[in-house]
Design a protein around this motif. Structure first.
Motif, PDB file in Angstrom:
ATOM      1  N   SER A 126       0.868  -0.844  -0.062  1.00  0.00           N
ATOM      2  CA  SER A 126      -0.119  -0.073   0.281  1.00  0.00           C
ATOM      3  C   SER A 126       1.006   1.700   0.092  1.00  0.00           C
ATOM      4  N   ALA A 127       1.733   1.726   1.239  1.00  0.00           N
ATOM      5  CA  ALA A 127       3.084   2.352   0.511  1.00  0.00           C
ATOM      6  C   ALA A 127       3.688   2.796  -0.357  1.00  0.00           C
ATOM      7  N   LEU A 128       3.717   1.704  -1.390  1.00  0.00           N
ATOM      8  CA  LEU A 128       4.379   1.845  -2.593  1.00  0.00           C
ATOM      9  C   LEU A 128       3.378   2.618  -3.423  1.00  0.00           C
ATOM     10  N   VAL A 129       2.103   1.811  -3.936  1.00  0.00           N
ATOM     11  CA  VAL A 129       1.095   2.223  -4.482  1.00  0.00           C
ATOM     12  C   VAL A 129       0.926   3.908  -4.721  1.00  0.00           C
ATOM     13  N   LEU A 184      -6.624  -1.151  -1.668  1.00  0.00           N
ATOM     14  CA  LEU A 184      -7.527   0.495  -1.798  1.00  0.00           C
ATOM     15  C   LEU A 184      -7.642   1.370  -1.061  1.00  0.00           C
ATOM     16  N   ALA A 185      -8.308   0.582   0.563  1.00  0.00           N
ATOM     17  CA  ALA A 185      -8.600   1.553   1.225  1.00  0.00           C
ATOM     18  C   ALA A 185      -7.277   2.436   1.855  1.00  0.00           C
ATOM     19  N   LEU A 186      -6.373   1.637   1.525  1.00  0.00           N
ATOM     20  CA  LEU A 186      -4.920   1.744   2.710  1.00  0.00           C
ATOM     21  C   LEU A 186      -4.225   3.391   1.642  1.00  0.00           C
ATOM     22  N   VAL A 187      -4.560   2.883   0.290  1.00  0.00           N
ATOM     23  CA  VAL A 187      -3.511   4.061  -0.450  1.00  0.00           C
ATOM     24  C   VAL A 187      -4.513   5.000  -0.800  1.00  0.00           C
ATOM     25  N   LEU A 188      -5.604   4.952  -0.683  1.00  0.00           N
ATOM     26  CA  LEU A 188      -6.964   6.077  -0.972  1.00  0.00           C
ATOM     27  C   LEU A 188      -6.119   7.068   0.278  1.00  0.00           C
ATOM     28  N   VAL A 189      -6.084   7.005   1.587  1.00  0.00           N
ATOM     29  CA  VAL A 189      -5.648   7.511   2.781  1.00  0.00           C
ATOM     30  C   VAL A 189      -4.874   7.660   2.978  1.00  0.00           C
ATOM     31  N   GLN A 190      -3.644   7.128   2.190  1.00  0.00           N
ATOM     32  CA  GLN A 190      -2.154   7.773   2.316  1.00  0.00           C
ATOM     33  C   GLN A 190      -1.436   8.287   0.917  1.00  0.00           C
ATOM     34  N   TRP A 191      -2.326   8.373  -0.622  1.00  0.00           N
ATOM     35  CA  TRP A 191      -1.263   9.289  -1.688  1.00  0.00           C
ATOM     36  C   TRP A 191      -1.463  10.625  -0.976  1.00  0.00           C
ATOM     37  N   ALA A 192      -1.902  11.447  -0.494  1.00  0.00           N
ATOM     38  CA  ALA A 192      -2.101  12.674  -0.687  1.00  0.00           C
ATOM     39  C   ALA A 192      -0.772  13.402   0.210  1.00  0.00           C
ATOM     40  N   THR A 193      -0.988  12.515   1.424  1.00  0.00           N
ATOM     41  CA  THR A 193       1.067  12.609   1.420  1.00  0.00           C
ATOM     42  C   THR A 193       1.823  12.787   1.226  1.00  0.00           C
ATOM     43  N   LEU A 237      10.948  11.509   0.570  1.00  0.00           N
ATOM     44  CA  LEU A 237      10.635  10.536  -0.119  1.00  0.00           C
ATOM     45  C   LEU A 237      10.856   9.011   0.672  1.00  0.00           C
ATOM     46  N   VAL A 238      12.070   9.228   0.588  1.00  0.00           N
ATOM     47  CA  VAL A 238      12.785   7.660   1.857  1.00  0.00           C
ATOM     48  C   VAL A 238      12.073   7.971   3.025  1.00  0.00           C
ATOM     49  N   VAL A 239      11.953   8.948   3.574  1.00  0.00           N
ATOM     50  CA  VAL A 239      11.545   9.205   5.080  1.00  0.00           C
ATOM     51  C   VAL A 239      10.169   8.889   5.302  1.00  0.00           C
ATOM     52  N   THR A 240       9.748   9.820   3.928  1.00  0.00           N
ATOM     53  CA  THR A 240       8.126   9.346   4.317  1.00  0.00           C
ATOM     54  C   THR A 240       7.481   7.834   3.892  1.00  0.00           C
ATOM     55  N   THR A 241       8.242   7.764   3.164  1.00  0.00           N
ATOM     56  CA  THR A 241       7.645   6.131   2.761  1.00  0.00           C
ATOM     57  C   THR A 241       8.166   5.190   3.837  1.00  0.00           C
ATOM     58  N   THR A 242       8.729   5.259   5.142  1.00  0.00           N
ATOM     59  CA  THR A 242       8.902   4.366   5.809  1.00  0.00           C
ATOM     60  C   THR A 242       8.267   4.713   6.476  1.00  0.00           C
ATOM     61  N   ASN A 243       7.512   5.995   7.126  1.00  0.00           N
ATOM     62  CA  ASN A 243       6.754   6.505   8.140  1.00  0.00           C
ATOM     63  C   ASN A 243       5.588   5.759   7.554  1.00  0.00           C
ATOM     64  N   GLN A 244       5.046   5.612   6.407  1.00  0.00           N
ATOM     65  CA  GLN A 244       4.158   5.791   5.750  1.00  0.00           C
ATOM     66  C   GLN A 244       3.894   4.139   6.215  1.00  0.00           C
ATOM     67  N   MET A 245       4.892   3.085   5.853  1.00  0.00           N
ATOM     68  CA  MET A 245       4.508   1.675   5.927  1.00  0.00           C
ATOM     69  C   MET A 245       4.518   1.100   7.539  1.00  0.00           C
ATOM     70  N   ASN A 247       2.525   3.337   9.090  1.00  0.00           N
ATOM     71  CA  ASN A 247       1.080   3.876   9.511  1.00  0.00           C
ATOM     72  C   ASN A 247       0.385   2.775   8.870  1.00  0.00           C
ATOM     73  N   ALA A 248       0.576   2.005   7.619  1.00  0.00           N
ATOM     74  CA  ALA A 248      -0.405   1.586   7.339  1.00  0.00           C
ATOM     75  C   ALA A 248       0.085   0.407   8.002  1.00  0.00           C
ATOM     76  N   ILE A 249       0.678  -0.124   8.234  1.00  0.00           N
ATOM     77  CA  ILE A 249       0.605  -1.517   9.177  1.00  0.00           C
ATOM     78  C   ILE A 249      -0.544  -1.088   9.990  1.00  0.00           C
ATOM     79  N   THR A 250      -0.013  -0.277  10.671  1.00  0.00           N
ATOM     80  CA  THR A 250      -1.118   0.406  12.491  1.00  0.00           C
ATOM     81  C   THR A 250      -2.640   0.589  11.182  1.00  0.00           C
ATOM     82  N   LEU A 251      -2.639   1.141  10.831  1.00  0.00           N
ATOM     83  CA  LEU A 251      -4.050   1.275  10.327  1.00  0.00           C
ATOM     84  C   LEU A 251      -4.780  -0.198   9.873  1.00  0.00           C
ATOM     85  N   GLU A 252      -4.644  -0.932   9.193  1.00  0.00           N
ATOM     86  CA  GLU A 252      -4.893  -1.938   8.671  1.00  0.00           C
ATOM     87  C   GLU A 252      -5.168  -3.126  10.035  1.00  0.00           C
ATOM     88  N   ALA A 253      -4.693  -2.871  11.364  1.00  0.00           N
ATOM     89  CA  ALA A 253      -4.388  -3.540  11.983  1.00  0.00           C
ATOM     90  C   ALA A 253      -5.194  -3.245  13.192  1.00  0.00           C
TER      91      ALA A 253
END
Length: 319
Positions: A126-129, A184-193, A237-245, A247-253
């Motif tokens: 989700s973070a990569l997409v 899909l839900a995780l991508v839609l809530v992350q792309w704006a960041t 971008l590298v820093v943001t990607t790690t943080n969003q990963m 966040n995505a794991i936490t949100l999915e959980a």
């Protein structure tokens, strides 16, 4: 006009020769990746977190090989072995349940390893997409500016103004359960960041002389954005990607814990925690605590790596 003495000429020749020799023996410039790795290696918290994260990734990838059982193969799960305490033996005495079993008789160690695979896979994918989508939007807004920038950034502002968990819950309530729908839900809530961060970095590069020179050569817009602007935006971008990963794991959980994320047939760490929630007050803590501990360690290790990368990639902070 006085002529230079032979001694002076010899000294000048020696000096020039020494300069050429020194220049010839200079080591080649260090690549940015090696420089970043060397700086990162000097930071002990980052090294420890990265090593632990790699261990978790390897355990997740090797789950089918090292797990005592496939916790979702009904032929290997026996209901009579449910709620066994950590260290208990199976009825046939061949298997030791290091972390106990849950209410369905599944080995908790095996369930956690398989849950790690799903949580990591969803978080990374989700973070990569979202990174790809946000990068395209951010670069487009920064390059064209004007009305294009205004329209795209207002959409980003609306997205960022809404609570992330609320948007994800609404999307999954409409779409239903499933790995693809959760992604899909995780991508839609992350792309704006990503779009906001890329646009900020790209705006700085857009006004530099090398971009104006490249535009003067008539290069197409996509080449200017991808070949010239994007490489200079990679550090944030590298820093943001790690943080969003993380966040995505936490949100999915969180969504799986609430019962609207992944189905029971593909449980992540969040769903394992949810399955053991009813047992916490009955002193069968391991059913919920161990998956929760694995989730915390995973998220914290990713967050620490991201924080250390932020320091390493910023020369002002890397002291």
């Amino acid at each position: 006009m006085p002529q230079p003495s032979p001694n002076t000429m010899d000294m000048n020749a020696t000096a020039v020769s020494g300069t050429d020799s020194a220049t010839a023996t200079l080591p080649p410039p260090e690549s940015p990746w090696r420089l970043t790795a060397r700086r990162f290696g000097r930071r002990l918290p980052g090294v420890i977190a990265a090593a632990f994260l790699m261990l978790l990734v390897l355990l997740a990838l090797a789950a089918p090989l090292i797990a005592p059982q496939d916790p979702y193969d009904l032929a290997q799960v026996t209901i009579v072995e449910n709620e066994r305490a950590p260290g208990a033996l199976s009825d046939d005495g061949r298997t030791t349940f290091l972390l106990g079993t849950d209410g369905a008789g599944r080995d908790m160690a095996s369930a956690i390893l398989y849950g790690l695979r799903i949580s990591l896979g969803i978080g990374v994918a989700s973070a990569l997409v979202a990174l790809a989508v946000g990068t395209v939007v951010g670069l487009t807004a920064a390059y064209f500016g004007g009305k294009v920038d205004a329209v795209l950034m207002r959409i980003v502002d609306v997205q960022l103004s809404l609570p992330t968990i609320l948007v994800a819950l609404v999307l999954l309530a409409v779409l239903g359960q499933g790995v693809d729908k959760t992604l899909l839900a995780l991508v839609l809530v992350q792309w704006a960041t990503f779009a906001r961060n890329v646009r900020g970095s790209a705006m700085v590069e857009r006004n530099k002389e090398y971009i104006e020179a490249a535009m003067g050569q008539g290069l197409p817009a996509h080449r200017l954005m991808l070949r010239h602007m994007l490489p200079n935006c990679m550090a944030p971008l590298v820093v943001t990607t790690t943080n969003q990963m993380a966040n995505a794991i936490t949100l999915e959980a969180t969504m799986s814990f609430l019962g609207i994320g992944l189905p029971q047939t593909e449980p992540s760490l969040g769903l394992l925690i949810s399955n053991g929630f009813d047992y916490v007050l009955s002193h069968q803590y391991w059913i919920s605590v161990f998956p929760g501990l694995a989730l915390v360690l995973l998220v914290v290790s990713i967050s620490v790596v991201g924080d250390q990368l932020r320091v390493v990639l910023n020369p002002k902070l890397d002291t």
